[in-house]
Design a protein around this motif. Structure first.
Motif, PDB file in Angstrom:
ATOM      1  N   GLY A 113       3.441  -4.464   4.110  1.00 24.51           N
ATOM      2  CA  GLY A 113       4.649  -5.214   3.132  1.00 24.51           C
ATOM      3  C   GLY A 113       3.976  -4.915   1.533  1.00 24.51           C
ATOM      4  N   ILE A 114       2.799  -4.602   1.560  1.00 23.56           N
ATOM      5  CA  ILE A 114       2.450  -4.266  -0.039  1.00 23.56           C
ATOM      6  C   ILE A 114       2.337  -2.961  -0.319  1.00 23.56           C
ATOM      7  CG2 ILE A 114       0.407  -4.763  -1.470  1.00 23.56           C
ATOM      8  CD1 ILE A 114      -0.340  -7.223   0.419  1.00 23.56           C
ATOM      9  N   LEU A 115       2.855  -2.514  -1.385  1.00 24.61           N
ATOM     10  CA  LEU A 115       2.989  -1.147  -1.895  1.00 24.61           C
ATOM     11  C   LEU A 115       1.547  -0.835  -2.657  1.00 24.61           C
ATOM     12  CD1 LEU A 115       4.673   1.441  -2.534  1.00 24.61           C
ATOM     13  CD2 LEU A 115       5.194   0.432  -4.727  1.00 24.61           C
ATOM     14  N   GLU A 116       0.942   0.076  -2.172  1.00 25.68           N
ATOM     15  CA  GLU A 116      -0.376   0.532  -2.684  1.00 25.68           C
ATOM     16  C   GLU A 116      -0.193   1.477  -3.977  1.00 25.68           C
ATOM     17  OE1 GLU A 116      -2.990   2.748   0.011  1.00 25.68           O
ATOM     18  OE2 GLU A 116      -1.919   1.396   1.692  1.00 25.68           O
ATOM     19  N   THR A 117       0.232   0.722  -5.221  1.00 28.74           N
ATOM     20  CA  THR A 117       0.723   1.414  -6.345  1.00 28.74           C
ATOM     21  C   THR A 117      -0.212   1.977  -7.082  1.00 28.74           C
ATOM     22  OG1 THR A 117       0.108  -0.680  -7.648  1.00 28.74           O
ATOM     23  CG2 THR A 117       2.222  -0.668  -6.763  1.00 28.74           C
ATOM     24  N   ASP A 118      -1.558   1.706  -6.737  1.00 28.60           N
ATOM     25  CA  ASP A 118      -2.744   2.374  -7.422  1.00 28.60           C
ATOM     26  C   ASP A 118      -2.468   4.004  -6.782  1.00 28.60           C
ATOM     27  OD1 ASP A 118      -3.400   0.913  -5.090  1.00 28.60           O
ATOM     28  OD2 ASP A 118      -5.751   1.339  -5.349  1.00 28.60           O
ATOM     29  N   HIS A 119      -2.503   3.996  -5.596  1.00 25.44           N
ATOM     30  CA  HIS A 119      -2.555   5.269  -5.039  1.00 25.44           C
ATOM     31  C   HIS A 119      -1.312   6.147  -5.425  1.00 25.44           C
ATOM     32  CE1 HIS A 119      -5.479   4.377  -1.271  1.00 25.44           C
ATOM     33  NE2 HIS A 119      -5.898   4.266  -2.494  1.00 25.44           N
ATOM     34  N   LEU A 120      -0.227   5.475  -5.520  1.00 24.38           N
ATOM     35  CA  LEU A 120       0.931   6.163  -5.885  1.00 24.38           C
ATOM     36  C   LEU A 120       0.778   6.876  -7.338  1.00 24.38           C
ATOM     37  CD1 LEU A 120       3.985   4.376  -4.557  1.00 24.38           C
ATOM     38  CD2 LEU A 120       3.344   6.722  -3.971  1.00 24.38           C
ATOM     39  N   GLN A 121       0.133   5.924  -8.230  1.00 22.44           N
ATOM     40  CA  GLN A 121       0.143   6.448  -9.560  1.00 22.44           C
ATOM     41  C   GLN A 121      -0.782   7.670  -9.666  1.00 22.44           C
ATOM     42  OE1 GLN A 121      -0.656   3.278 -12.903  1.00 22.44           O
ATOM     43  NE2 GLN A 121       0.067   1.855 -11.341  1.00 22.44           N
ATOM     44  N   ALA A 122      -2.016   7.600  -8.846  1.00 24.51           N
ATOM     45  CA  ALA A 122      -2.710   8.722  -8.706  1.00 24.51           C
ATOM     46  C   ALA A 122      -2.171   9.781  -8.267  1.00 24.51           C
ATOM     47  CB  ALA A 122      -4.123   8.334  -7.934  1.00 24.51           C
ATOM     48  N   ILE A 123      -1.053   9.664  -7.211  1.00 25.77           N
ATOM     49  CA  ILE A 123      -0.595  11.048  -6.564  1.00 25.77           C
ATOM     50  C   ILE A 123       0.549  11.291  -7.866  1.00 25.77           C
ATOM     51  CG2 ILE A 123       1.097  11.771  -5.210  1.00 25.77           C
ATOM     52  CD1 ILE A 123      -0.263   9.732  -3.250  1.00 25.77           C
ATOM     53  N   ALA A 124       1.153  10.621  -8.546  1.00 20.68           N
ATOM     54  CA  ALA A 124       2.111  11.078  -9.592  1.00 20.68           C
ATOM     55  C   ALA A 124       1.437  11.817 -10.801  1.00 20.68           C
ATOM     56  CB  ALA A 124       3.059   9.682  -9.974  1.00 20.68           C
ATOM     57  N   LEU A 125       0.134  11.156 -11.019  1.00 24.66           N
ATOM     58  CA  LEU A 125      -0.592  11.696 -12.123  1.00 24.66           C
ATOM     59  C   LEU A 125      -1.123  13.344 -11.790  1.00 24.66           C
ATOM     60  CD1 LEU A 125      -1.466  10.868 -14.946  1.00 24.66           C
ATOM     61  CD2 LEU A 125      -3.603  10.089 -14.090  1.00 24.66           C
ATOM     62  N   GLU A 135       1.658  -2.641 -12.295  1.00 29.02           N
ATOM     63  CA  GLU A 135       0.549  -2.549 -13.399  1.00 29.02           C
ATOM     64  C   GLU A 135       0.158  -1.213 -13.568  1.00 29.02           C
ATOM     65  OE1 GLU A 135      -0.091  -5.119 -15.369  1.00 29.02           O
ATOM     66  OE2 GLU A 135       1.857  -6.484 -14.451  1.00 29.02           O
ATOM     67  N   PRO A 136      -0.227  -0.817 -14.804  1.00 26.93           N
ATOM     68  CA  PRO A 136      -0.652   0.362 -14.902  1.00 26.93           C
ATOM     69  C   PRO A 136      -2.251   0.552 -14.651  1.00 26.93           C
ATOM     70  CG  PRO A 136      -0.189  -0.732 -17.133  1.00 26.93           C
ATOM     71  CD  PRO A 136       0.361  -1.471 -16.058  1.00 26.93           C
ATOM     72  N   THR A 137      -2.450   1.296 -13.772  1.00 24.13           N
ATOM     73  CA  THR A 137      -3.954   1.724 -13.224  1.00 24.13           C
ATOM     74  C   THR A 137      -4.521   2.801 -14.031  1.00 24.13           C
ATOM     75  OG1 THR A 137      -3.498   0.773 -11.195  1.00 24.13           O
ATOM     76  CG2 THR A 137      -5.393   1.668 -11.316  1.00 24.13           C
ATOM     77  N   PHE A 138      -3.812   3.962 -13.739  1.00 25.08           N
ATOM     78  CA  PHE A 138      -4.466   5.069 -14.455  1.00 25.08           C
ATOM     79  C   PHE A 138      -3.476   5.678 -15.650  1.00 25.08           C
ATOM     80  CE2 PHE A 138      -4.765   5.561  -9.781  1.00 25.08           C
ATOM     81  CZ  PHE A 138      -6.167   5.003  -9.604  1.00 25.08           C
ATOM     82  N   ALA A 139      -2.329   5.406 -15.527  1.00 31.90           N
ATOM     83  CA  ALA A 139      -1.428   5.550 -16.587  1.00 31.90           C
ATOM     84  C   ALA A 139      -0.426   4.429 -16.756  1.00 31.90           C
ATOM     85  CB  ALA A 139      -0.796   6.822 -16.293  1.00 31.90           C
ATOM     86  N   GLU A 140       0.378   4.510 -17.988  1.00 27.21           N
ATOM     87  CA  GLU A 140       1.428   3.331 -18.224  1.00 27.21           C
ATOM     88  C   GLU A 140       2.807   4.362 -17.566  1.00 27.21           C
ATOM     89  OE1 GLU A 140       4.151   1.248 -18.646  1.00 27.21           O
ATOM     90  OE2 GLU A 140       2.366   0.431 -19.210  1.00 27.21           O
TER      91      GLU A 140
END
Length: 217
Positions: A68-80, A118-123
């Protein structure tokens, strides 16, 4: 402590990876840059690069949700990385590949922003603005417009949201009931928020009244 160290390592690795991609681009080793992006996608995210590219943003979010927890850091990395891939393909004048990679990156950053990541690698908000600028020459798919409509309402950009709403209505990609619900959602805002968002209350009322079959406010 462990979690903080994990995030710091991820940030360091992604910073290094983007630096490596930029170096390869500067050296005009574009194919090497694309191979490097493939390797990163294959190694880091439990999914193959081919699968990541083929999955919709919704499916990718489901795959990146654990207990139930979205791995936002991984998604940000993929998006980047998708954004980097788009830029490499643009430099190679591969317009279709560039467009689709930019679009996937945009969708992911919008969904991250909507999820309050929260921004990890990018806003995410900065990335969304930059990606929208890159995609200005193109007609976006209806799915993208609907996602941007939701984001603009959430961000208080009510004039931009209304413009997208009219485009979607004209293309029969948005129902009248949905449009009415969006207007009514805007009406819950304060007058100052509506003014700041470029759509005063009077204009919203006019827009609402112009919808066929609307109900009185």
């Amino acid at each position: 402590m462990f979690q903080r160290d994990y995030f710091m390592r991820m940030i360091e690795q992604m910073t290094e990876a983007v630096g490596q991609i930029l170096n390869l681009r500067r050296e005009r080793k574009h194919e090497d840059a694309l191979l490097y992006i493939d390797e990163l996608l294959d190694k880091k995210f439990r999914l193959s690069s081919k699968l990541i590219r083929s999955l919709s943003d919704e499916d990718l979010m489901k795959m990146m949700t654990t207990n139930g927890i979205l791995e936002t850091d991984h998604l940000q990395a993929i998006a980047l990385l998708m954004k980097q891939e788009a830029e490499v393909n643009a430099e190679l004048e591969r317009e279709d590949e560039s467009f689709f990679a930019y679009l996937k990156s945009l969708h992911l950053f919008v969904r991250l922003a909507l999820a309050g990541a929260e921004p990890t690698f990018a806003e995410p908000r900065e990335m969304i603005k930059e990606l929208q600028d890159k995609l200005l020459p193109y007609e976006l798919p209806m799915k993208s417009k609907r996602l941007l409509l939701e984001w603009n309402v959430e961000e208080g950009r009510f004039d931009s949201a209304e413009n997208l709403m009219h485009e979607l209505l004209e293309d029969n990609a948005l129902g009248l009931a949905e449009a009415e619900a969006i207007y009514r959602r805007m009406l819950l805002q304060t007058d100052s928020a509506l003014e700041a968002g470029g759509l005063p209350r009077e204009e919203i009322m006019l827009g609402l009244e112009s919808l066929p079959g609307h109900h009185n406010v």
